[in-house]
Design a protein around this motif. Structure first.
Motif, PDB file in Angstrom:
ATOM      1  N   VAL A 122       0.831  -1.211   0.000  1.00  0.00           N
ATOM      2  CA  VAL A 122       0.000   0.000   0.000  1.00  0.00           C
ATOM      3  C   VAL A 122       0.861   1.254   0.000  1.00  0.00           C
ATOM      4  N   SER A 123       1.692   1.412   1.046  1.00  0.00           N
ATOM      5  CA  SER A 123       2.432   2.667   1.192  1.00  0.00           C
ATOM      6  C   SER A 123       3.578   2.818   0.184  1.00  0.00           C
ATOM      7  N   MET A 124       4.035   1.710  -0.421  1.00  0.00           N
ATOM      8  CA  MET A 124       5.074   1.813  -1.443  1.00  0.00           C
ATOM      9  C   MET A 124       4.551   1.466  -2.832  1.00  0.00           C
ATOM     10  N   LYS A 125       3.240   1.338  -2.942  1.00  0.00           N
ATOM     11  CA  LYS A 125       2.631   1.008  -4.236  1.00  0.00           C
ATOM     12  C   LYS A 125       2.897   2.099  -5.275  1.00  0.00           C
ATOM     13  N   GLY A 126       2.757   3.350  -4.854  1.00  0.00           N
ATOM     14  CA  GLY A 126       2.984   4.463  -5.789  1.00  0.00           C
ATOM     15  C   GLY A 126       4.391   4.446  -6.348  1.00  0.00           C
ATOM     16  N   ALA A 127       5.366   4.185  -5.474  1.00  0.00           N
ATOM     17  CA  ALA A 127       6.761   4.100  -5.932  1.00  0.00           C
ATOM     18  C   ALA A 127       6.930   2.955  -6.909  1.00  0.00           C
ATOM     19  N   ALA A 128       6.345   1.801  -6.588  1.00  0.00           N
ATOM     20  CA  ALA A 128       6.476   0.626  -7.452  1.00  0.00           C
ATOM     21  C   ALA A 128       5.855   0.880  -8.824  1.00  0.00           C
ATOM     22  N   LEU A 129       4.701   1.528  -8.862  1.00  0.00           N
ATOM     23  CA  LEU A 129       4.039   1.789 -10.142  1.00  0.00           C
ATOM     24  C   LEU A 129       4.885   2.708 -11.019  1.00  0.00           C
ATOM     25  N   ARG A 130       5.476   3.719 -10.428  1.00  0.00           N
ATOM     26  CA  ARG A 130       6.337   4.617 -11.209  1.00  0.00           C
ATOM     27  C   ARG A 130       7.534   3.854 -11.776  1.00  0.00           C
ATOM     28  N   LEU A 131       8.092   2.951 -10.972  1.00  0.00           N
ATOM     29  CA  LEU A 131       9.284   2.214 -11.399  1.00  0.00           C
ATOM     30  C   LEU A 131       8.964   1.165 -12.455  1.00  0.00           C
ATOM     31  N   VAL A 132       7.850   0.420 -12.273  1.00  0.00           N
ATOM     32  CA  VAL A 132       7.520  -0.612 -13.261  1.00  0.00           C
ATOM     33  C   VAL A 132       7.138   0.028 -14.594  1.00  0.00           C
ATOM     34  N   LYS A 133       6.506   1.187 -14.546  1.00  0.00           N
ATOM     35  CA  LYS A 133       6.159   1.882 -15.793  1.00  0.00           C
ATOM     36  C   LYS A 133       7.396   2.434 -16.494  1.00  0.00           C
ATOM     37  N   ALA A 134       8.495   2.570 -15.735  1.00  0.00           N
ATOM     38  CA  ALA A 134       9.766   2.983 -16.332  1.00  0.00           C
ATOM     39  C   ALA A 134      10.558   1.791 -16.853  1.00  0.00           C
ATOM     40  N   GLY A 135       9.983   0.578 -16.732  1.00  0.00           N
ATOM     41  CA  GLY A 135      10.620  -0.607 -17.308  1.00  0.00           C
ATOM     42  C   GLY A 135      11.366  -1.497 -16.338  1.00  0.00           C
ATOM     43  N   PHE A 136      11.208  -1.255 -15.018  1.00  0.00           N
ATOM     44  CA  PHE A 136      11.918  -2.051 -14.030  1.00  0.00           C
ATOM     45  C   PHE A 136      10.986  -3.093 -13.401  1.00  0.00           C
ATOM     46  N   ALA A 137      11.526  -4.256 -13.048  1.00  0.00           N
ATOM     47  CA  ALA A 137      10.804  -5.215 -12.234  1.00  0.00           C
ATOM     48  C   ALA A 137      11.022  -4.819 -10.775  1.00  0.00           C
ATOM     49  N   VAL A 205      19.264   3.232  -3.949  1.00  0.00           N
ATOM     50  CA  VAL A 205      18.569   4.520  -3.838  1.00  0.00           C
ATOM     51  C   VAL A 205      18.154   4.646  -2.383  1.00  0.00           C
ATOM     52  N   LEU A 206      18.678   5.628  -1.698  1.00  0.00           N
ATOM     53  CA  LEU A 206      18.454   5.804  -0.263  1.00  0.00           C
ATOM     54  C   LEU A 206      17.635   7.078  -0.049  1.00  0.00           C
ATOM     55  N   VAL A 207      16.421   6.912   0.458  1.00  0.00           N
ATOM     56  CA  VAL A 207      15.518   8.040   0.653  1.00  0.00           C
ATOM     57  C   VAL A 207      15.430   8.332   2.149  1.00  0.00           C
ATOM     58  N   ALA A 208      15.991   9.471   2.570  1.00  0.00           N
ATOM     59  CA  ALA A 208      16.015   9.844   3.988  1.00  0.00           C
ATOM     60  C   ALA A 208      16.438   8.669   4.858  1.00  0.00           C
ATOM     61  N   PRO A 209      17.614   8.077   4.588  1.00  0.00           N
ATOM     62  CA  PRO A 209      18.004   6.847   5.288  1.00  0.00           C
ATOM     63  C   PRO A 209      18.229   7.059   6.778  1.00  0.00           C
ATOM     64  N   TYR A 329      16.465  18.363  -0.881  1.00  0.00           N
ATOM     65  CA  TYR A 329      15.273  19.017  -1.427  1.00  0.00           C
ATOM     66  C   TYR A 329      14.755  20.070  -0.446  1.00  0.00           C
ATOM     67  N   PRO A 330      14.891  21.353  -0.822  1.00  0.00           N
ATOM     68  CA  PRO A 330      14.453  22.433   0.065  1.00  0.00           C
ATOM     69  C   PRO A 330      12.966  22.312   0.425  1.00  0.00           C
ATOM     70  N   GLU A 331      12.678  22.518   1.703  1.00  0.00           N
ATOM     71  CA  GLU A 331      11.314  22.569   2.250  1.00  0.00           C
ATOM     72  C   GLU A 331      10.595  21.211   2.263  1.00  0.00           C
ATOM     73  N   MET A 332      11.198  20.167   1.705  1.00  0.00           N
ATOM     74  CA  MET A 332      10.532  18.864   1.710  1.00  0.00           C
ATOM     75  C   MET A 332      10.760  18.157   3.038  1.00  0.00           C
ATOM     76  N   TRP A 333       9.780  17.268   3.376  1.00  0.00           N
ATOM     77  CA  TRP A 333       9.779  16.590   4.659  1.00  0.00           C
ATOM     78  C   TRP A 333      10.449  15.218   4.566  1.00  0.00           C
ATOM     79  N   HIS A 334      10.135  14.367   5.531  1.00  0.00           N
ATOM     80  CA  HIS A 334      10.796  13.066   5.639  1.00  0.00           C
ATOM     81  C   HIS A 334      10.387  12.097   4.531  1.00  0.00           C
ATOM     82  N   SER A 335       9.098  11.984   4.267  1.00  0.00           N
ATOM     83  CA  SER A 335       8.611  10.967   3.330  1.00  0.00           C
ATOM     84  C   SER A 335       8.546  11.533   1.912  1.00  0.00           C
ATOM     85  N   LEU A 336       9.665  11.466   1.222  1.00  0.00           N
ATOM     86  CA  LEU A 336       9.784  12.083  -0.105  1.00  0.00           C
ATOM     87  C   LEU A 336       8.988  11.354  -1.184  1.00  0.00           C
ATOM     88  N   THR A 337       8.844  10.040  -1.051  1.00  0.00           N
ATOM     89  CA  THR A 337       8.226   9.248  -2.122  1.00  0.00           C
ATOM     90  C   THR A 337       6.768   8.904  -1.843  1.00  0.00           C
TER      91      THR A 337
END
Length: 391
Positions: A122-137, A205-209, A329-337
């Protein structure tokens, strides 16, 4: 046939085999708010699986009934989505999912590592959809105690055990470029997976690690010392005070509402053992930044109040990697994706996909090396065979 309550084991082997389960809506693990646990699938319906390792024709034992099951799979015009349970070395059922391109070979494999209290479907579905549409498994796994996996909800008895589960699942995939993607706690997981097998991964790819917990939310040292002593006595006690994380992690109010309504997302207090594990792993990684050698992209919001952006800078400056990129990323919070406004998420994923494209364009020395080794072994076997024929 297994009896109810036993852990399924592969005939003549260990319990690490993949078992497919039909993910009907009524099998989705409900949250038991009275005890703070996500019941395992066996505790809900006594589901054990026999055979069906390829996702077709598996047999599930549900109480006294035996039913045929298949893996849940849905397909869109350019990708398909599949869900599957695996059994880890301790006999726990772990939920996994994947988004795969249809009618085309994936350009690379991306492995998702979710944050604390979160999950992949659920919470990473949006990220996965963007990546699979870019051609990645894209592959994801819910850690023990998270999402649809077995275990006490959001309880981490051992972070190293979680890393072992991820490594066992992820490293079954070979002969493709392999990229880790982790956010927050998942960023720490990605770094640990790399440190476990430095030659296996092609990039991260490390997002706010979680390399360090921000001082604003970390308890004073005196409190930490006291809590560590209590952890040895009552590790599951959920006592750790903290802010309302939903309000400081997710910037977009619509996403906050989604999170509040997502029963798979843990929003309660942190147990003593879990807090201790998260603190220890952040301290350990902070000490080992120089050991990081794989190519990586690290992105961090400058307004992050959960993980410290300065540690991402320190990672970039200290890591031994020859290929590394940092974006603040200026002004952006913790959960970037998942949590920023859509236009900001577009910017972040534009940078992420562009970076992965760059890794692909420069070629893959590991794949070339593995192919050369395979060819060398083949030639050596061929020479040995010819020598024997001559003799």
């Amino acid at each position: 046939m297994w009896m109810e309550g036993e852990s399924p084991k592969k005939k003549g082997g260990d319990g690490g085999r993949l078992f497919n389960v039909e993910l009907l809506h009524n099998l989705e693990p409900p949250i038991d708010n009275t005890v703070g646990c996500v019941p395992s699938v066996p505790s809900m319906a006594s589901v054990f699986l026999i055979g069906g390792g390829d996702g077709v024709g598996a047999t599930a034992v549900m109480g006294a009934a035996v039913v045929e099951t298949t893996m849940l799979a849905t397909e869109a015009s350019n990708f398909k989505y599949e869900e599957e349970y695996i059994v880890n070395s301790k006999g726990l059922l772990l939920f996994t999912c994947r988004w795969l391109p249809v009618d085309t070979e994936p350009r690379a494999l991306v492995f998702l590592n979710h944050g604390y209290g979160m999950e992949c479907s659920v919470s990473m579905k949006g990220a996965a959809l963007r990546l699979v549409k870019a051609g990645f498994a894209v592959y994801g796994i819910d850690n023990q105690g998270h999402g649809k996996s077995s275990g006490m909800q959001a309880y981490i008895p051992s972070f190293d055990d979680l890393a072992t589960d991820c490594s066992d699942f992820f490293t079954k995939n070979k002969r493709k470029l392999r990229i880790l993607l982790g956010k927050s706690m998942g960023g720490a997981m990605a770094l640990l997976l790399h440190l476990k097998k430095p030659e296996y991964w092609d990039g991260a790819v490390l997002v706010a690690p979680l390399c360090k917990i921000a001082d604003d939310i970390k308890p004073p040292q005196l409190v930490i010392s006291m809590l560590r002593k209590l952890t040895k006595i009552i590790p599951t006690w959920k006592i750790i005070p903290g802010q309302n994380f939903v309000n400081i992690v997710f910037r977009d109010s619509k996403i906050r509402e989604e999170v509040r309504n997502n029963p798979l997302f843990y929003k309660g207090r942190v147990s003593l053992q879990t807090a201790n594990q998260l603190l220890n792993v952040s301290l350990d990684i902070e000490k080992r930044l120089q050991e990081v050698t794989l190519p990586f992209f690290v992105g961090h919001g400058e307004a992050d109040n959960v993980t410290d952006p300065t540690v991402s800078k320190l990672l970039y400056e200290t890591a031994s990697s020859s290929e590394k990129t940092i974006k603040l990323y200026p002004e952006m919070w913790h959960s970037l994706t998942y949590g920023e406004f859509t236009e900001n998420i577009d910017i972040v994923f534009g940078d992420i996909i562009s970076w992965i494209d760059g890794i692909i364009a420069t070629g893959n020395s590991r794949l070339e090396r593995e192919q050369k080794n395979a060819n060398d072994e083949l030639h050596a076997k061929s020479r040995t065979k010819r020598t024997r024929l001559i003799d």
